[in-house]
Design a protein around this motif. Structure first.
Motif, PDB file in Angstrom:
ATOM      1  N   ILE A 163      56.727  39.182  48.019  1.00  0.00           N
ATOM      2  CA  ILE A 163      55.355  39.110  47.513  1.00  0.00           C
ATOM      3  C   ILE A 163      54.936  40.457  46.938  1.00  0.00           C
ATOM      4  N   GLU A 164      55.394  41.546  47.551  1.00  0.00           N
ATOM      5  CA  GLU A 164      55.063  42.886  47.049  1.00  0.00           C
ATOM      6  C   GLU A 164      55.583  43.067  45.624  1.00  0.00           C
ATOM      7  N   ASN A 165      56.810  42.615  45.373  1.00  0.00           N
ATOM      8  CA  ASN A 165      57.372  42.703  44.023  1.00  0.00           C
ATOM      9  C   ASN A 165      56.606  41.815  43.048  1.00  0.00           C
ATOM     10  N   TYR A 166      56.190  40.646  43.538  1.00  0.00           N
ATOM     11  CA  TYR A 166      55.419  39.711  42.701  1.00  0.00           C
ATOM     12  C   TYR A 166      54.080  40.338  42.294  1.00  0.00           C
ATOM     13  N   ILE A 167      53.402  40.975  43.245  1.00  0.00           N
ATOM     14  CA  ILE A 167      52.116  41.613  42.929  1.00  0.00           C
ATOM     15  C   ILE A 167      52.326  42.764  41.956  1.00  0.00           C
ATOM     16  N   ASP A 168      53.390  43.536  42.142  1.00  0.00           N
ATOM     17  CA  ASP A 168      53.689  44.636  41.203  1.00  0.00           C
ATOM     18  C   ASP A 168      53.911  44.091  39.798  1.00  0.00           C
ATOM     19  N   LYS A 169      54.676  43.012  39.703  1.00  0.00           N
ATOM     20  CA  LYS A 169      54.932  42.400  38.396  1.00  0.00           C
ATOM     21  C   LYS A 169      53.635  41.893  37.774  1.00  0.00           C
ATOM     22  N   THR A 170      52.778  41.315  38.603  1.00  0.00           N
ATOM     23  CA  THR A 170      51.510  40.762  38.122  1.00  0.00           C
ATOM     24  C   THR A 170      50.578  41.866  37.639  1.00  0.00           C
ATOM     25  N   LYS A 171      50.557  42.984  38.356  1.00  0.00           N
ATOM     26  CA  LYS A 171      49.775  44.144  37.895  1.00  0.00           C
ATOM     27  C   LYS A 171      50.270  44.596  36.526  1.00  0.00           C
ATOM     28  N   ASN A 172      51.587  44.712  36.393  1.00  0.00           N
ATOM     29  CA  ASN A 172      52.161  45.206  35.142  1.00  0.00           C
ATOM     30  C   ASN A 172      51.889  44.258  33.984  1.00  0.00           C
ATOM     31  N   LYS A 173      52.166  42.982  34.175  1.00  0.00           N
ATOM     32  CA  LYS A 173      52.060  42.019  33.073  1.00  0.00           C
ATOM     33  C   LYS A 173      50.620  41.737  32.679  1.00  0.00           C
ATOM     34  N   THR A 174      49.716  41.770  33.661  1.00  0.00           N
ATOM     35  CA  THR A 174      48.349  41.306  33.396  1.00  0.00           C
ATOM     36  C   THR A 174      47.269  42.261  33.903  1.00  0.00           C
ATOM     37  N   GLY A 175      47.397  42.714  35.133  1.00  0.00           N
ATOM     38  CA  GLY A 175      46.319  43.449  35.786  1.00  0.00           C
ATOM     39  C   GLY A 175      45.898  44.731  35.093  1.00  0.00           C
ATOM     40  N   TYR A 176      46.867  45.510  34.621  1.00  0.00           N
ATOM     41  CA  TYR A 176      46.531  46.826  34.074  1.00  0.00           C
ATOM     42  C   TYR A 176      45.740  46.752  32.766  1.00  0.00           C
ATOM     43  N   LEU A 177      45.933  45.684  31.993  1.00  0.00           N
ATOM     44  CA  LEU A 177      45.157  45.568  30.751  1.00  0.00           C
ATOM     45  C   LEU A 177      43.695  45.230  31.075  1.00  0.00           C
ATOM     46  N   PHE A 178      43.471  44.406  32.090  1.00  0.00           N
ATOM     47  CA  PHE A 178      42.103  44.160  32.566  1.00  0.00           C
ATOM     48  C   PHE A 178      41.480  45.475  33.039  1.00  0.00           C
ATOM     49  N   GLU A 179      42.237  46.223  33.839  1.00  0.00           N
ATOM     50  CA  GLU A 179      41.745  47.500  34.374  1.00  0.00           C
ATOM     51  C   GLU A 179      41.405  48.473  33.259  1.00  0.00           C
ATOM     52  N   THR A 180      42.271  48.559  32.261  1.00  0.00           N
ATOM     53  CA  THR A 180      42.057  49.484  31.144  1.00  0.00           C
ATOM     54  C   THR A 180      40.797  49.132  30.366  1.00  0.00           C
ATOM     55  N   ALA A 181      40.558  47.841  30.158  1.00  0.00           N
ATOM     56  CA  ALA A 181      39.346  47.409  29.438  1.00  0.00           C
ATOM     57  C   ALA A 181      38.095  47.928  30.137  1.00  0.00           C
ATOM     58  N   LEU A 182      38.019  47.744  31.445  1.00  0.00           N
ATOM     59  CA  LEU A 182      36.822  48.138  32.193  1.00  0.00           C
ATOM     60  C   LEU A 182      36.697  49.646  32.333  1.00  0.00           C
ATOM     61  N   ILE A 183      37.786  50.314  32.667  1.00  0.00           N
ATOM     62  CA  ILE A 183      37.734  51.771  32.856  1.00  0.00           C
ATOM     63  C   ILE A 183      37.361  52.474  31.556  1.00  0.00           C
ATOM     64  N   CYS A 184      38.045  52.118  30.463  1.00  0.00           N
ATOM     65  CA  CYS A 184      37.822  52.832  29.203  1.00  0.00           C
ATOM     66  C   CYS A 184      36.413  52.587  28.659  1.00  0.00           C
ATOM     67  N   CYS A 185      35.894  51.372  28.828  1.00  0.00           N
ATOM     68  CA  CYS A 185      34.539  51.109  28.350  1.00  0.00           C
ATOM     69  C   CYS A 185      33.497  51.826  29.197  1.00  0.00           C
ATOM     70  N   THR A 186      33.715  51.952  30.494  1.00  0.00           N
ATOM     71  CA  THR A 186      32.753  52.687  31.325  1.00  0.00           C
ATOM     72  C   THR A 186      32.803  54.180  31.024  1.00  0.00           C
ATOM     73  N   MET A 187      33.947  54.663  30.579  1.00  0.00           N
ATOM     74  CA  MET A 187      34.057  56.074  30.205  1.00  0.00           C
ATOM     75  C   MET A 187      33.170  56.417  29.015  1.00  0.00           C
ATOM     76  N   PHE A 188      32.870  55.403  28.190  1.00  0.00           N
ATOM     77  CA  PHE A 188      32.046  55.620  27.004  1.00  0.00           C
ATOM     78  C   PHE A 188      30.580  55.273  27.239  1.00  0.00           C
ATOM     79  N   SER A 189      30.221  55.105  28.501  1.00  0.00           N
ATOM     80  CA  SER A 189      28.826  54.814  28.826  1.00  0.00           C
ATOM     81  C   SER A 189      28.028  56.100  28.973  1.00  0.00           C
ATOM     82  N   GLU A 190      26.750  56.027  28.610  1.00  0.00           N
ATOM     83  CA  GLU A 190      25.860  57.169  28.804  1.00  0.00           C
ATOM     84  C   GLU A 190      25.344  57.224  30.239  1.00  0.00           C
ATOM     85  N   LYS A 191      25.597  56.152  30.984  1.00  0.00           N
ATOM     86  CA  LYS A 191      25.150  56.088  32.369  1.00  0.00           C
ATOM     87  C   LYS A 191      26.323  56.366  33.299  1.00  0.00           C
ATOM     88  N   GLU A 192      26.021  56.627  34.550  1.00  0.00           N
ATOM     89  CA  GLU A 192      27.056  56.804  35.558  1.00  0.00           C
ATOM     90  C   GLU A 192      27.404  55.426  36.127  1.00  0.00           C
TER      91      GLU A 192
END
Length: 293
Positions: A163-192
């Motif tokens: 299951i640990e390998n499955y979660i790692d694969k899932t993060k790589n294939k899908t999770g990190y692009l979701f994470e990048t969308a949210l992190i990068c857009c919050t970085m461009f916010s004028e608010k905290e």
């Protein structure tokens, strides 16, 4: 109401932003016909835009009106995702995508590969114009991890992993692009807005979305859709990992649903910190919809 009907009612809440994102996605597509029209239609064809919807709902729940840079970032996210779909269709030898012939089925694998690369190049061009080294670093790491996920999946075919390998694969294939969308857009916010909190929402929702997608492959009863495609290809996901059996994985279905719910609950905990408004309510409804398998 079906999942699609419920989801579309949520998606309509941010339709204004989605239309702007779609225009940005196709604004620089300039190649030879008939491929130009085909790619433009592919990029704007009806799609969940789930990464963008999640991010827009989160930002608007916090009182943020999206800036041009944030909309541009989400158009880049969508371009990267669509480039990966074109390449996936070649790898999987798929002939249909969103009810239409895949680019590789229409024009052949050579133009399919180049088309995916071309869309990725448009994303990189847009990213360079934003000119933020931290954002570029996030995207480059994410694209690398997406490739690693596919490579590892290929070498692990016909093996029942952990299951640990499955979660790692899932993060790589899908999770990190979701994470990048949210992190990068919050970085461009004028608010905290808290990039760590946004990242947690992204990674958990991305994992949940992929687990749900994998589960559907094992529980699908719609005869018009492929059933157990992953098993035939030797890709053994959570239900088989939990059951330890490729022929009778019924005992793994419920355990996989618990795994899915765990990640949904992790995301819901973050939404509890948001102000109560139509966007945070819609965000919670969307997350709860992911349990609809």
């Amino acid at each position: 109401m079906t999942f699609s009907e419920n989801y579309n009612s949520i998606k309509n809440l941010v339709n204004k932003e989605l239309q702007k994102i779609e225009q940005k996605m196709i604004s620089e597509v300039q190649i030879r016909e008939p491929l130009n029209s085909y790619l433009t239609n592919f990029l704007t064809s009806p799609s969940k835009r789930i990464r963008s919807v999640l991010t827009i709902l989160y930002l608007k729940a916090l009182g943020e009106e999206l800036t041009d840079n944030q909309l541009e970032l989400l158009s880049i996210i969508e371009l990267v995702h669509n480039a990966s779909l074109i390449h996936d269709d070649i790898i999987d030898e798929s002939t249909l995508r969103r009810g239409e012939l895949t680019i590789s089925a229409k024009f052949g694998n050579k133009l399919g590969v180049i088309s995916g690369d071309y869309i990725l190049s448009l994303a990189m061009q847009k990213l360079a114009k934003i000119n933020n080294i931290e954002v570029i670093s996030h995207f480059s790491k994410t694209i690398k991890q997406m490739c690693i996920g596919e490579i590892n999946q290929n070498f692990d075919k016909f093996k029942i992993g952990t299951i640990e390998n499955y979660i790692d694969k899932t993060k790589n294939k899908t999770g990190y692009l979701f994470e990048t969308a949210l992190i990068c857009c919050t970085m461009f916010s004028e608010k905290e807005l808290g990039t760590e909190q946004a990242g947690e929402l992204g990674i958990n929702t991305g994992i949940a979305f992929q687990i749900r997608d994998d589960l559907i492959n094992y529980t699908n009863t719609d005869k018009s859709k492929p059933f157990n495609n992953d098993i035939k290809e030797g890709i053994y996901n959570a239900p088989i990992i939990y059951s330890g059996n490729i022929n009778d994985y019924s005992s793994g279905i419920e355990k996989t649903k618990v795994l899915l719910d765990n990640h949904i609950q992790n995301s819901l905990k973050i939404t509890e910190k948001l102000p109560v408004n139509e966007y945070s309510i819609a965000l919670k409804k969307f997350l709860e919809l992911l349990n609809n398998v």
